[in-house]
Scaffold this motif. Structure first.
Motif, short mmCIF file in Angstrom:
data_model
loop_
_atom_site.label_atom_id
_atom_site.label_comp_id
_atom_site.label_asym_id
_atom_site.label_seq_id
_atom_site.Cartn_x
_atom_site.Cartn_y
_atom_site.Cartn_z
N MET A 82 0.84 -1.19 0.00
CA MET A 82 0.00 0.00 0.00
C MET A 82 0.88 1.24 0.00
O MET A 82 1.72 1.41 0.89
N ASP A 83 0.69 2.08 -0.97
CA ASP A 83 1.47 3.32 -1.11
C ASP A 83 0.55 4.53 -1.09
O ASP A 83 -0.67 4.40 -1.25
N SER A 84 1.16 5.68 -0.92
CA SER A 84 0.39 6.94 -0.92
C SER A 84 -0.82 6.85 0.00
O SER A 84 -1.95 7.20 -0.38
N LEU A 85 -0.56 6.38 1.20
CA LEU A 85 -1.67 6.15 2.13
C LEU A 85 -2.34 7.46 2.52
O LEU A 85 -1.70 8.50 2.66
N LYS A 86 -3.66 7.35 2.68
CA LYS A 86 -4.48 8.50 3.05
C LYS A 86 -5.12 8.23 4.41
O LYS A 86 -5.21 7.07 4.85
N SER A 87 -5.63 9.27 5.03
CA SER A 87 -6.27 9.10 6.33
C SER A 87 -7.49 8.18 6.22
O SER A 87 -7.81 7.45 7.16
N GLU A 88 -8.14 8.19 5.07
CA GLU A 88 -9.30 7.32 4.91
C GLU A 88 -8.94 5.86 4.73
O GLU A 88 -9.84 5.00 4.63
N ASP A 89 -7.67 5.55 4.69
CA ASP A 89 -7.24 4.15 4.66
C ASP A 89 -7.17 3.54 6.07
O ASP A 89 -6.91 2.35 6.21
N ASP A 90 -7.41 4.36 7.06
CA ASP A 90 -7.49 3.88 8.44
C ASP A 90 -8.48 2.73 8.56
O ASP A 90 -9.55 2.76 7.96
N GLY A 91 -8.13 1.76 9.39
CA GLY A 91 -9.10 0.71 9.66
C GLY A 91 -8.44 -0.58 10.07
O GLY A 91 -7.20 -0.66 10.14
N VAL A 92 -9.26 -1.56 10.32
CA VAL A 92 -8.76 -2.90 10.60
C VAL A 92 -8.79 -3.68 9.28
O VAL A 92 -9.82 -3.73 8.60
#
Length: 115
Positions: A82-92
């Motif tokens: 996973m690259d260029s992670l965003k805050s909306e990628d938060d989670g389990v």
């Protein structure tokens, strides 16, 4: 019975990268499909990426172009870069496998993207 061991989750800054791994073990493995799903608080579980035993991949719309799924069948392991992670990628993030005709889920690993 299939056991799944997930690893690679953690805390990362916005724009950063993580690689998740899901290792399957058990008898008579035939991992037709391996996948990662994720679930954010208050939201439904959604597909991140899946890969078949023939190497065909499918990605969730929200991650297309930012994640790459791969698998090493000699190790019965799926990887999710996973690259260029965003805050909306938060989670389990949950590993899923379809072994023959049976489905299995991992216990989940937390991914936290901080700004």
């Amino acid at each position: 019975q299939v056991q799944l061991v997930e690893s690679g989750g953690g805390l990362v800054q916005v724009g950063g990268s993580l690689r998740l791994s899901c290792a399957a073990s058990g008898n008579m493995l035939h991992l037709k499909v391996m996948a990662w799903y994720r679930q954010a608080p208050g939201k439904q579980r959604e597909l991140v990426a899946r890969i078949t035993d023939r190497g065909a991949t499918t990605y969730g719309d929200s991650v297309k172009g930012r994640v790459t799924a791969s698998r090493d069948d000699a190790k019965n392991t799926m990887y999710l870069q996973m690259d260029s992670l965003k805050s909306e990628d938060d989670g389990v993030y949950y590993c899923y496998v379809l072994n023959w005709f049976d489905e299995y889920w991992g216990q989940g690993t937390q991914v936290t993207v901080s700004s």
